[in-house]
Enzyme design. Structure first.
Site, PDB file in Angstrom:
ATOM      1  N   LYS A   1      54.297  26.972 -37.608  1.00  0.00           N
ATOM      2  CA  LYS A   1      55.031  27.458 -38.750  1.00  0.00           C
ATOM      3  C   LYS A   1      54.385  28.838 -38.425  1.00  0.00           C
ATOM      4  CE  LYS A   1      55.337  24.805 -43.082  1.00  0.00           C
ATOM      5  NZ  LYS A   1      55.873  24.218 -44.013  1.00  0.00           N
TER       6      LYS A   1
ATOM      7  N   ASP B   1      60.445  27.451 -47.234  1.00  0.00           N
ATOM      8  CA  ASP B   1      58.998  26.951 -48.445  1.00  0.00           C
ATOM      9  C   ASP B   1      59.108  28.077 -50.110  1.00  0.00           C
ATOM     10  OD1 ASP B   1      58.846  24.699 -46.890  1.00  0.00           O
ATOM     11  OD2 ASP B   1      56.765  26.068 -46.070  1.00  0.00           O
TER      12      ASP B   1
ATOM     13  N   GLY C   1      55.842  17.266 -55.768  1.00  0.00           N
ATOM     14  CA  GLY C   1      55.978  17.603 -54.303  1.00  0.00           C
ATOM     15  C   GLY C   1      57.308  17.358 -54.186  1.00  0.00           C
TER      16      GLY C   1
END
Length: 285
Positions: free
Chosen positions: A68, A104, A250
């Site tokens: 990332k 995210d 999650g």
């Protein structure tokens, strides 16, 4: 005949649920495209990016651990959110450039939006973990006016993260071990306040040690949020539910971040709402 495709890259990659999520939505919408999982090592990352630049069928990729941050020098431009977070999880070809996004952060916030839409006297988040996932979560919650207590094995790393991501914020750090033992701290009146307890670490995941958190550290009315997806119902969430707290698992973040990526890859809004329950069954199969 060539076919449009997007993919997720990482090392390892077999555990990724992204192909199942995007494949489900592509099928529902009848879009003639693929979504794949591609194993890319750190050594092969630059060659992978270079090869995809010239592929006319490639619509972009999601980026998972450990790439990332490593992909940033290999692409042309960062979206402002990704630049602030310092991590990219979505790369999209746009007008001859490769643009890096971070979905995210909005994905994490999505299940919290009904709460965040309310006014509060005070907002505090206890975030457990200082790894890659924590960067997006810290930036997202700081942007929503949360005071953050960041707990990690290394408090110096936690302080450096807070200073980097929200230097003007009045945030705090604590050793992760602080939350492992019971406390007799008496919380003040939390009426009109929003308290979150977030596991942003891999602790509690299948094959990992458990997350050491004693429920007495959670103020009344807290919402517990665990980003772990295997197992989906972690011991952390089970203990919170047993004590009467609200919980978010999650998959909520995973599906939320995939929603933002899907729109950029395929130019369509994924079917959400009632189909989320069906998607969860597919992912649980």
């Amino acid at each position: 005949m060539s076919r449009a495709y997007a993919e997720v890259i990482g090392d390892p990659i077999v555990q990724s649920k992204s192909p199942a999520i995007h494949g489900f939505w592509l099928g529902k919408l009848g879009i003639d495209a693929d979504y794949r999982a591609t194993h890319v090592t750190a050594e092969g990352l630059a060659d992978f990016i270079a090869a995809r630049r010239t592929d006319p069928d490639w619509r972009g990729c999601n980026v998972t651990m450990p790439h990332k941050q490593a992909v940033i020098p290999l692409i042309d431009r960062l979206d402002p959110v990704a630049a602030r977070i310092g991590a990219v999880n979505t790369i999209v070809p746009e007008q001859g450039e490769l643009v890096g996004y971070n979905t995210d952060a909005p994905g994490f916030l999505e299940p919290l939006q009904p709460l965040l839409g309310d006014k509060h006297y005070f907002r505090m988040a206890r975030i457990l973990g200082t790894g890659g996932a924590a960067r997006a979560i810290i930036a997202a919650l700081a942007g929503e006016g949360m005071v953050i207590v960041l707990a990690g094995r290394n408090p110096d790393k936690a302080r450096a993260l807070l200073d980097e991501l929200d230097p003007k914020g009045e945030h705090h750090v604590a050793p992760l071990a602080h939350f492992a033992d019971a406390t007799d701290f008496v919380f003040d009146d939390r009426e009109g306040c929003l308290d979150l307890v977030v596991n942003a670490s891999a602790l509690g995941m299948t094959g990992q040690p458990p997350l050491p958190f004693d429920i007495s550290h959670a103020p009344p009315g807290s919402v517990f949020y665990d980003i772990v997806t295997s197992p989906l119902d972690t011991d952390f969430l089970k203990a919170a539910r047993a004590a009467g707290f609200r919980t978010v698992d999650g998959l909520s973040m995973l599906i939320g971040q995939a929603d933002h990526a899907f729109r950029r890859f395929f130019g369509a809004n994924p079917p959400r709402g009632e189909t989320d329950a069906e998607l969860r069954k597919v992912l649980g199969a």
